[in-house]
Enzyme design. Sequence first.
Site, PDB file in Angstrom:
ATOM      1  N   LEU A   1      26.265 -16.779  29.076  1.00 58.23           N
ATOM      2  CA  LEU A   1      25.252 -17.623  29.705  1.00 58.23           C
ATOM      3  C   LEU A   1      25.040 -18.911  28.910  1.00 58.23           C
ATOM      4  O   LEU A   1      24.995 -20.006  29.466  1.00 58.23           O
ATOM      5  CB  LEU A   1      23.937 -16.843  29.828  1.00 58.23           C
ATOM      6  CG  LEU A   1      22.732 -17.577  30.414  1.00 58.23           C
ATOM      7  CD1 LEU A   1      22.994 -17.966  31.874  1.00 58.23           C
ATOM      8  CD2 LEU A   1      21.473 -16.700  30.324  1.00 58.23           C
ATOM      9  N   SER A   2      24.922 -18.805  27.589  1.00 59.81           N
ATOM     10  CA  SER A   2      24.524 -19.938  26.746  1.00 59.81           C
ATOM     11  C   SER A   2      25.586 -21.031  26.686  1.00 59.81           C
ATOM     12  O   SER A   2      26.786 -20.766  26.785  1.00 59.81           O
ATOM     13  CB  SER A   2      24.227 -19.458  25.322  1.00 59.81           C
ATOM     14  OG  SER A   2      23.130 -18.587  25.309  1.00 59.81           O
TER      15      SER A   2
ATOM     16  N   TRP B   1      28.305 -18.693  22.052  1.00 61.27           N
ATOM     17  CA  TRP B   1      27.603 -17.471  21.643  1.00 61.27           C
ATOM     18  C   TRP B   1      27.914 -16.287  22.562  1.00 61.27           C
ATOM     19  O   TRP B   1      27.026 -15.581  23.020  1.00 61.27           O
ATOM     20  CB  TRP B   1      26.079 -17.714  21.595  1.00 61.27           C
ATOM     21  CG  TRP B   1      25.704 -18.830  20.691  1.00 61.27           C
ATOM     22  CD1 TRP B   1      25.214 -20.051  21.061  1.00 61.27           C
ATOM     23  CD2 TRP B   1      25.808 -18.863  19.258  1.00 61.27           C
ATOM     24  NE1 TRP B   1      25.005 -20.841  19.958  1.00 61.27           N
ATOM     25  CE2 TRP B   1      25.362 -20.134  18.826  1.00 61.27           C
ATOM     26  CE3 TRP B   1      26.246 -17.945  18.294  1.00 61.27           C
ATOM     27  CZ2 TRP B   1      25.331 -20.506  17.488  1.00 61.27           C
ATOM     28  CZ3 TRP B   1      26.213 -18.311  16.965  1.00 61.27           C
ATOM     29  CH2 TRP B   1      25.757 -19.577  16.580  1.00 61.27           C
TER      30      TRP B   1
ATOM     31  N   THR C   1      29.038 -12.827  22.786  1.00 60.73           N
ATOM     32  CA  THR C   1      29.260 -11.584  22.048  1.00 60.73           C
ATOM     33  C   THR C   1      30.341 -10.769  22.736  1.00 60.73           C
ATOM     34  O   THR C   1      30.316 -10.618  23.962  1.00 60.73           O
ATOM     35  CB  THR C   1      27.959 -10.778  21.957  1.00 60.73           C
ATOM     36  OG1 THR C   1      26.982 -11.537  21.264  1.00 60.73           O
ATOM     37  CG2 THR C   1      28.175  -9.460  21.228  1.00 60.73           C
TER      38      THR C   1
ATOM     39  N   GLY D   1      17.736  -6.151  28.460  1.00 56.91           N
ATOM     40  CA  GLY D   1      18.432  -6.372  27.203  1.00 56.91           C
ATOM     41  C   GLY D   1      17.490  -6.520  26.027  1.00 56.91           C
ATOM     42  O   GLY D   1      17.833  -6.159  24.894  1.00 56.91           O
TER      43      GLY D   1
ATOM     44  N   GLN E   1      12.858  -6.468  -1.960  1.00 57.89           N
ATOM     45  CA  GLN E   1      11.898  -6.575  -3.055  1.00 57.89           C
ATOM     46  C   GLN E   1      11.797  -5.268  -3.842  1.00 57.89           C
ATOM     47  O   GLN E   1      11.693  -5.282  -5.076  1.00 57.89           O
ATOM     48  CB  GLN E   1      10.515  -6.962  -2.500  1.00 57.89           C
ATOM     49  CG  GLN E   1       9.544  -7.506  -3.530  1.00 57.89           C
ATOM     50  CD  GLN E   1       9.945  -8.885  -4.026  1.00 57.89           C
ATOM     51  OE1 GLN E   1      10.760  -9.557  -3.405  1.00 57.89           O
ATOM     52  NE2 GLN E   1       9.376  -9.302  -5.143  1.00 57.89           N
TER      53      GLN E   1
ATOM     54  N   GLU F   1      18.360 -13.068  22.627  1.00 52.55           N
ATOM     55  CA  GLU F   1      17.601 -12.520  23.773  1.00 52.55           C
ATOM     56  C   GLU F   1      16.236 -13.193  23.877  1.00 52.55           C
ATOM     57  O   GLU F   1      15.229 -12.568  24.231  1.00 52.55           O
ATOM     58  CB  GLU F   1      17.445 -10.994  23.658  1.00 52.55           C
ATOM     59  CG  GLU F   1      18.753 -10.228  23.652  1.00 52.55           C
ATOM     60  CD  GLU F   1      19.350 -10.017  25.028  1.00 52.55           C
ATOM     61  OE1 GLU F   1      18.771 -10.521  26.002  1.00 52.55           O
ATOM     62  OE2 GLU F   1      20.400  -9.356  25.121  1.00 52.55           O
TER      63      GLU F   1
ATOM     64  N   GLU G   1       9.411 -17.441  19.399  1.00 48.11           N
ATOM     65  CA  GLU G   1       8.436 -18.445  19.833  1.00 48.11           C
ATOM     66  C   GLU G   1       8.340 -18.465  21.352  1.00 48.11           C
ATOM     67  O   GLU G   1       7.246 -18.576  21.915  1.00 48.11           O
ATOM     68  CB  GLU G   1       8.847 -19.825  19.310  1.00 48.11           C
ATOM     69  CG  GLU G   1       8.730 -19.990  17.797  1.00 48.11           C
ATOM     70  CD  GLU G   1       9.883 -19.392  17.024  1.00 48.11           C
ATOM     71  OE1 GLU G   1       9.857 -19.442  15.778  1.00 48.11           O
ATOM     72  OE2 GLU G   1      10.837 -18.861  17.654  1.00 48.11           O
TER      73      GLU G   1
END
Length: 397
Positions: A134-135, A165, A167, A254, A349, A376, A380
């Site tokens: 898609l991207s 991108w 995959t 997804g 840590q 996905e 934000e």
Amino acid sequence: MTTHRRAWSALQLSAEARQILALARQFAEERLMPTAETRDANEETFDVAIHRELADLGFLAMRVPERYDGLGLDLVTYLYVLEELAWGDAGVAVSVSVHNSLPVSILLRRGSEAQRQHWLPRMAGGEVLSAFSLSEAGAGTDAAALRTQATRTDGGWVLNGEKLWVTNGGSADLILTFARTDTPEDRRGSRGIGAFLLPAGVEGVSVGRKERKMGQRGSETVALSLENVFLGDECLVGEPNSGFSYALEGLEGGRLGIAAQALGIASAAVDAAFEYAHTRRQFGRALREFQGMEFKLGDMVTRLEAARGLLERAAAAHTMGDPRARRLSSVAKLFASETAMQNAREAVQVFGSYGYSREYPVERLFRDAKVTEIYEGANEMHRSLIARQLYREREYA
């Protein structure tokens, strides 16, 4: 000393589901975890053998009905299988998630019966590995801005454009790809995009370089170039201008897969931190005996269990057709991905200097976790979607 994957033992699962989960756990412990570092180091190589084994176990068709040779799993069991696999290697898990959650699910919902009969049994058996494209360079979060063009011609479509991108894209036998079906003179935004089945080996398709990624190197991510690629009408999925809505449907499910993957990373971080705090001694005591360490470990487990509860709630909403399912998918993905990042950071840590060394797995978990906050839908965006969807549910829109 494992602490991570016991929550599903309290669920009302069938005997078959429990057997499948136990099999996934065994595969993660015996095949994925011991070889994850090798896949991470050899990021240019797609692990064909592992994917062949996954197919043999039925994990490439978990949600496919049995009539198409799939396992026909319920949603919760499927998500817990993904968590188990991600505990072993998040890169392998995302390849499995993309295959199951996107091309397979969209074919099941929107494909013709002929398309389902032709592709799904082969996808279930591992003969066909699938990818989702898609991207594009200017269409990431704003996916409807994609520019790859599908031009109507006699008997099919001709595709031209560049995709990013993807995959599984370099090794996939079938790529579900999206292109504009409107015309440059009459752009219709999200209502001018189609979904196409792009088989491997079609003339005009070029696979670009593999992305050199921070983490999840066990999965393969590439660019694709489409130059005068002809696809017959039988390759169009559903309606020619509805592809973007199909993509959103697939991505909604997804996101639950990515949340499950994030849980696997968070679980692995908990296990590593607990084991190290138990065996590592400082000032004559095990690290686990210091109250500050107890606080840290307690917070890690609390976040993990909260994320798991949100995922179960979102999965239940999807199963029952609850109108809040879309919002809850975003909530689960958002919280689980940030839990993976927080737990991986805390695990580093706990290990101190060793956590920064590739001698131990927690630095890989830290790198693997980050992208769950990005793909996905970046977190934000999900925060905005959650707020907007809540207004719609309360009829303020």
